[in-house]
Design an enzyme around this catalytic site. Structure first.
Site, PDB file in Angstrom:
ATOM      1  N   VAL A   1       0.876  -1.185   0.000  1.00  9.39           N
ATOM      2  CA  VAL A   1       0.000   0.000   0.000  1.00  9.39           C
ATOM      3  C   VAL A   1       0.905   1.224   0.000  1.00  9.39           C
ATOM      4  O   VAL A   1       1.681   1.429   0.932  1.00  9.39           O
ATOM      5  CB  VAL A   1      -0.937   0.007   1.228  1.00  9.39           C
ATOM      6  CG1 VAL A   1      -1.748   1.297   1.261  1.00  9.39           C
ATOM      7  CG2 VAL A   1      -1.863  -1.209   1.210  1.00  9.39           C
TER       8      VAL A   1
ATOM      9  N   HIS B   1       2.856   4.180   6.103  1.00 12.12           N
ATOM     10  CA  HIS B   1       2.272   3.615   7.325  1.00 12.12           C
ATOM     11  C   HIS B   1       3.348   2.915   8.123  1.00 12.12           C
ATOM     12  O   HIS B   1       4.298   2.358   7.567  1.00 12.12           O
ATOM     13  CB  HIS B   1       1.124   2.653   7.007  1.00 12.12           C
ATOM     14  CG  HIS B   1       1.490   1.583   6.026  1.00 12.12           C
ATOM     15  ND1 HIS B   1       1.513   1.816   4.659  1.00 12.12           N
ATOM     16  CD2 HIS B   1       1.863   0.291   6.186  1.00 12.12           C
ATOM     17  CE1 HIS B   1       1.873   0.710   4.039  1.00 12.12           C
ATOM     18  NE2 HIS B   1       2.106  -0.230   4.940  1.00 12.12           N
TER      19      HIS B   1
HETATM   20  P1  5GP Z   1       2.565  -2.976   3.462  1.00 11.95           P
HETATM   21  O1  5GP Z   1       2.931  -4.337   2.963  1.00 11.95           O
HETATM   22  O2  5GP Z   1       2.188  -2.030   2.347  1.00 11.95           O
HETATM   23  O3  5GP Z   1       3.603  -2.394   4.376  1.00 11.95           O
HETATM   24  O4  5GP Z   1       1.320  -3.174   4.393  1.00 11.95           O
HETATM   25  C1  5GP Z   1       0.014  -2.906   3.996  1.00 11.95           C
HETATM   26  C2  5GP Z   1      -0.894  -3.506   5.048  1.00 11.95           C
HETATM   27  O5  5GP Z   1      -2.176  -2.983   4.858  1.00 11.95           O
HETATM   28  C3  5GP Z   1      -1.001  -5.032   4.972  1.00 11.95           C
HETATM   29  O6  5GP Z   1      -0.602  -5.604   6.199  1.00 11.95           O
HETATM   30  C4  5GP Z   1      -2.481  -5.266   4.654  1.00 11.95           C
HETATM   31  O7  5GP Z   1      -3.009  -6.404   5.321  1.00 11.95           O
HETATM   32  C5  5GP Z   1      -3.137  -3.976   5.117  1.00 11.95           C
HETATM   33  N1  5GP Z   1      -4.320  -3.602   4.375  1.00 11.95           N
HETATM   34  C6  5GP Z   1      -4.466  -3.621   3.020  1.00 11.95           C
HETATM   35  N2  5GP Z   1      -5.698  -3.193   2.669  1.00 11.95           N
HETATM   36  C7  5GP Z   1      -6.333  -2.905   3.839  1.00 11.95           C
HETATM   37  C8  5GP Z   1      -7.653  -2.427   4.138  1.00 11.95           C
HETATM   38  O8  5GP Z   1      -8.482  -2.175   3.260  1.00 11.95           O
HETATM   39  N3  5GP Z   1      -7.953  -2.237   5.445  1.00 11.95           N
HETATM   40  C9  5GP Z   1      -7.061  -2.503   6.451  1.00 11.95           C
HETATM   41  N4  5GP Z   1      -7.475  -2.292   7.707  1.00 11.95           N
HETATM   42  N5  5GP Z   1      -5.814  -2.963   6.200  1.00 11.95           N
HETATM   43  C10 5GP Z   1      -5.462  -3.165   4.917  1.00 11.95           C
END
Ligand code: 5GP
Ligand code: ZN
Length: 112
Positions: free
Chosen positions: A98, A102
């Site tokens: 994403v 974050h």
């Molecule tokens: P990244 O891999 O980008 O660091 O982490 C993205 C995180 O966002 C993942 O752990 C995934 O499960 C979470 N995530 C993705 N889409 C959504 C969503 O629509 N709602 C929530 N609450 N978490 C999400």
């Protein structure tokens, strides 16, 4: 990806539901939809920033606020003293899926 299509911008605007644990002026936090730990919270600035690579000097206090929020949320989740991990995934090779900045807060394991 534009802010219009960004999933975290949509959550922040209230267009998509999330289980919020914090709603601040500049930062929100909500539970990860696919938790990788018993406690898995995402600490997210309201400002759309793609990744750690895209931080500007003016974001210094924002990033500090994100990190300083972590122990408060950990305390509320009851995992501050047992311990937790904080993680920024940066770009695809770093596991980022994403592209809205974050900070992951993971914890709640039963470790002796
Ligand atoms: P990244 O891999 O980008 O660091 O982490 C993205 C995180 O966002 C993942 O752990 C995934 O499960 C979470 N995530 C993705 N889409 C959504 C969503 O629509 N709602 C929530 N609450 N978490 C999400
Ligand atoms: Zn966004």
């Amino acid at each position: 990806m534009s802010e219009k299509d960004c999933i975290f911008c949509r959550i922040i605007r209230g267009e998509q539901p999330a289980d919020f644990t914090h709603r601040g002026e500049r930062i929100v936090a909500f539970k990860d939809i696919r938790p990788s730990a018993p406690v898995h919270i995402l600490i997210v600035p309201r400002k759309h920033i793609r990744s750690i690579n895209d931080l500007a000097g003016e974001d210094e206090s924002l990033i500090a606020e994100m990190i300083l929020l972590a122990p408060d949320l950990a305390r509320e989740a009851g995992i501050a003293s047992s311990g937790y991990k904080l993680l920024f995934n940066v770009e695809k090779g770093g596991g980022q899926f994403v592209f809205h900045l974050h900070l992951h807060l993971f914890g709640g394991w039963q470790r002796k």
